[in-house]
Design a protein around this motif. Structure first.
Motif, PDB file in Angstrom:
ATOM      1  N   LEU A   1      41.545   6.038 -27.687  1.00 12.01           N
ATOM      2  CA  LEU A   1      41.611   4.638 -28.117  1.00 12.01           C
ATOM      3  C   LEU A   1      41.011   3.740 -27.041  1.00 12.01           C
ATOM      4  CD1 LEU A   1      45.240   4.372 -29.539  1.00 12.01           C
ATOM      5  CD2 LEU A   1      43.129   4.112 -30.843  1.00 12.01           C
ATOM      6  N   PRO A   2      40.243   2.730 -27.428  1.00 14.85           N
ATOM      7  CA  PRO A   2      39.733   1.787 -26.424  1.00 14.85           C
ATOM      8  C   PRO A   2      40.883   0.995 -25.815  1.00 14.85           C
ATOM      9  CG  PRO A   2      39.258   1.002 -28.652  1.00 14.85           C
ATOM     10  CD  PRO A   2      39.795   2.396 -28.795  1.00 14.85           C
ATOM     11  N   ALA A   3      40.809   0.725 -24.532  1.00 18.06           N
ATOM     12  CA  ALA A   3      41.884  -0.009 -23.865  1.00 18.06           C
ATOM     13  C   ALA A   3      42.009  -1.430 -24.394  1.00 18.06           C
ATOM     14  CB  ALA A   3      41.639  -0.027 -22.357  1.00 18.06           C
ATOM     15  N   LYS A   4      40.882  -2.024 -24.746  1.00 23.29           N
ATOM     16  CA  LYS A   4      40.886  -3.388 -25.259  1.00 23.29           C
ATOM     17  C   LYS A   4      40.049  -3.469 -26.530  1.00 23.29           C
ATOM     18  CE  LYS A   4      41.519  -5.781 -20.827  1.00 23.29           C
ATOM     19  NZ  LYS A   4      40.964  -6.807 -19.887  1.00 23.29           N
ATOM     20  N   ALA A   5      40.501  -4.300 -27.450  1.00 23.48           N
ATOM     21  CA  ALA A   5      39.724  -4.556 -28.657  1.00 23.48           C
ATOM     22  C   ALA A   5      38.769  -5.720 -28.406  1.00 23.48           C
ATOM     23  CB  ALA A   5      40.660  -4.894 -29.822  1.00 23.48           C
ATOM     24  N   MET A   6      37.748  -5.828 -29.233  1.00 21.87           N
ATOM     25  CA  MET A   6      36.826  -6.944 -29.112  1.00 21.87           C
ATOM     26  C   MET A   6      37.581  -8.257 -29.324  1.00 21.87           C
ATOM     27  SD  MET A   6      33.331  -7.822 -31.260  1.00 21.87           S
ATOM     28  CE  MET A   6      32.536  -6.282 -30.805  1.00 21.87           C
ATOM     29  N   GLY A   7      37.331  -9.235 -28.460  1.00 26.08           N
ATOM     30  CA  GLY A   7      38.017 -10.514 -28.543  1.00 26.08           C
ATOM     31  C   GLY A   7      37.406 -11.444 -29.575  1.00 26.08           C
ATOM     32  N   GLN A   8      38.125 -12.524 -29.855  1.00 28.06           N
ATOM     33  CA  GLN A   8      37.701 -13.496 -30.866  1.00 28.06           C
ATOM     34  C   GLN A   8      36.350 -14.117 -30.540  1.00 28.06           C
ATOM     35  OE1 GLN A   8      39.829 -14.665 -33.588  1.00 28.06           O
ATOM     36  NE2 GLN A   8      38.064 -15.802 -34.361  1.00 28.06           N
ATOM     37  N   ASP A   9      36.136 -14.512 -29.289  1.00 30.65           N
ATOM     38  CA  ASP A   9      34.883 -15.178 -28.911  1.00 30.65           C
ATOM     39  C   ASP A   9      33.692 -14.241 -29.060  1.00 30.65           C
ATOM     40  OD1 ASP A   9      36.322 -17.449 -28.332  1.00 30.65           O
ATOM     41  OD2 ASP A   9      36.414 -17.063 -26.165  1.00 30.65           O
ATOM     42  N   GLN A  10      33.841 -13.018 -28.573  1.00 30.79           N
ATOM     43  CA  GLN A  10      32.744 -12.048 -28.677  1.00 30.79           C
ATOM     44  C   GLN A  10      32.437 -11.740 -30.139  1.00 30.79           C
ATOM     45  OE1 GLN A  10      33.535  -8.359 -26.682  1.00 30.79           O
ATOM     46  NE2 GLN A  10      31.432  -7.601 -26.880  1.00 30.79           N
ATOM     47  N   TRP A  11      33.500 -11.600 -30.947  1.00 34.84           N
ATOM     48  CA  TRP A  11      33.305 -11.336 -32.373  1.00 34.84           C
ATOM     49  C   TRP A  11      32.563 -12.485 -33.045  1.00 34.84           C
ATOM     50  CZ3 TRP A  11      36.076 -14.064 -36.376  1.00 34.84           C
ATOM     51  CH2 TRP A  11      35.747 -13.627 -37.669  1.00 34.84           C
TER      52      TRP A  11
END
Length: 380
Positions: free
Chosen positions: A245-255
């Protein structure tokens, strides 16, 4: 009770507390319990688990010495039969490439796309692919759809096989409790009513296993159909686990930045449909990532801690074999919940990545609830 049977009972209990715990330990515990009763010529009575624990006192350091005794006196586990796969699909990217091979028309699309971008699509890293390529390369839509379908079908098949193994372990635990309960009734230590919860738990575990077998067969069949493999003559090889599993998911700003870039490449109606789908996909992606991490980093760790403590209390005669069997069952249920959570994330991630290339999934994963506390019969 013969000393050898005492040693075997405690050896299998010790197995259950190892960090490398495997469902096999429960089956061996039941087997050793049956052998114990048969060799003693009678069914186990209520106080027998205490007597068995007291017997371990002959070892100076308890189970530490017992494990040493086991290594020199008990036979090694028989190795699992070696089943050679005809088609190994160790990663979803391999399933994607095999699916592309079944669509000869996509060879030209891959050639125009280039090796680097084709690799990114196969690995599911669609956010790194120029969204403008979809407008410039004919057939790009089909290439992406086949890739997403293959990825999701592979995920479902891996999850179904993994769940099946733990459903088998859960049934072994339930049958152990049911068998011990039956023997308690046979010698008059329990009433038939007291044994009923264990019988019901076994029936439930059997039904769960039937469903798991069907789900695994359906998932395997879907993967075969996707790869256009007729019948079951080809043995598919799948890994025992998902990617990390990735440690962090893509954030709102990047998305938002990715989505704006995609929207600029799409015509009006398509852009509107994509934006609505992308917003939903991002919500499922973010939520499923959080749930998967909680299951892995909190629920499973706590459940494994409880299991280890239960074994220690069992060794100290503070817990009975009923507590031990019940906790192993709870751990199996927690493992299944964690598998479901990881599966949901990877399915949601596949849909989410697709929307970053202009896709619009018509349905999304349903995030299921966990049952980490277990709902089996109370320990006795």
């Amino acid at each position: 009770m013969p000393n050898q049977m005492i040693h075997r009972v405690h050896f299998f209990v010790a197995l259950a507390c190892r960090k490398t715990w495997r469902p096999l330990a429960l089956g061996l515990l039941l087997t050793s319990g049956n052998a114990w009763a048969q060799s003693a010529g009678e069914a186990p009575k209520l106080q027998d688990w205490r007597a068995a624990n007291e017997a371990v006192a002959q070892f100076k350091r308890g189970h530490i010495d017992l494990l040493k005794w086991e290594r020199s006196n008990l036979p090694n586990e028989a190795p699992a039969p070696d089943v050679r796969a005809d088609l190994m699909l160790e990663a979803p990217a391999q399933a994607v490439r095999e699916a592309w091979k079944r669509h000869p028309g996509l060879r030209g699309v891959q050639s125009k796309l280039g090796a680097a971008a084709t690799l990114l699509v196969a690995e599911g890293r669609l956010e790194a692919v120029d969204p403008g390529l979809q407008r410039r390369i004919e057939g790009m839509d089909e290439l992406l759809e086949v890739a997403v379908d293959a990825r999701k079908t592979w995920i479902e098949a891996v999850a179904a096989r993994k769940v099946l193994r733990f459903r088998e372990a859960a049934l072994t635990s339930a049958e152990a409790g049911s068998e011990l309960g039956r023997r308690m009734v046979s010698v008059g230590n329990w009433s038939p009513l007291q044994a009923t919860p264990f019988q019901l738990a076994t029936a439930t575990a059997r039904m769960d296993l039937i469903r798991a077998r069907l789900a695994a067969a359906e998932a395997d069949g879907a993967l075969r159909q996707l790869l256009k493999l007729g019948g079951n003559s080809v043995v598919l090889g799948l890994p025992g686990d998902f990617p990390e599993l990735p440690a962090k998911a893509m954030g709102q700003d990047q998305w938002t930045q990715h989505l704006d870039a995609v929207q600029a490449q799409l015509p009006g109606v398509t852009a509107t449909r994509n934006r609505v789908a992308a917003q939903r996909a991002f919500g499922f992606y973010s939520a499923s990532h959080g749930l998967a991490l909680i299951h892995r980093d909190e629920v499973l760790k706590l459940r494994r801690f409880v299991a280890e403590e239960t074994v220690l209390h069992y060794n100290g005669m503070l817990k009975s074999v009923w507590d031990l069997l019940g906790e192993v069952r709870n751990q199996a249920v927690a493992e299944i919940d964690a598998i479901d959570a990881q599966r949901d994330f990877w399915l949601a991630e596949a849909d989410f990545q697709w929307t970053l290339q202009g896709g619009a999934p018509t349905s999304f994963v349903s995030l299921g609830g966990g049952s980490a506390n277990g709902d089996g019969p109370a320990a006795h």
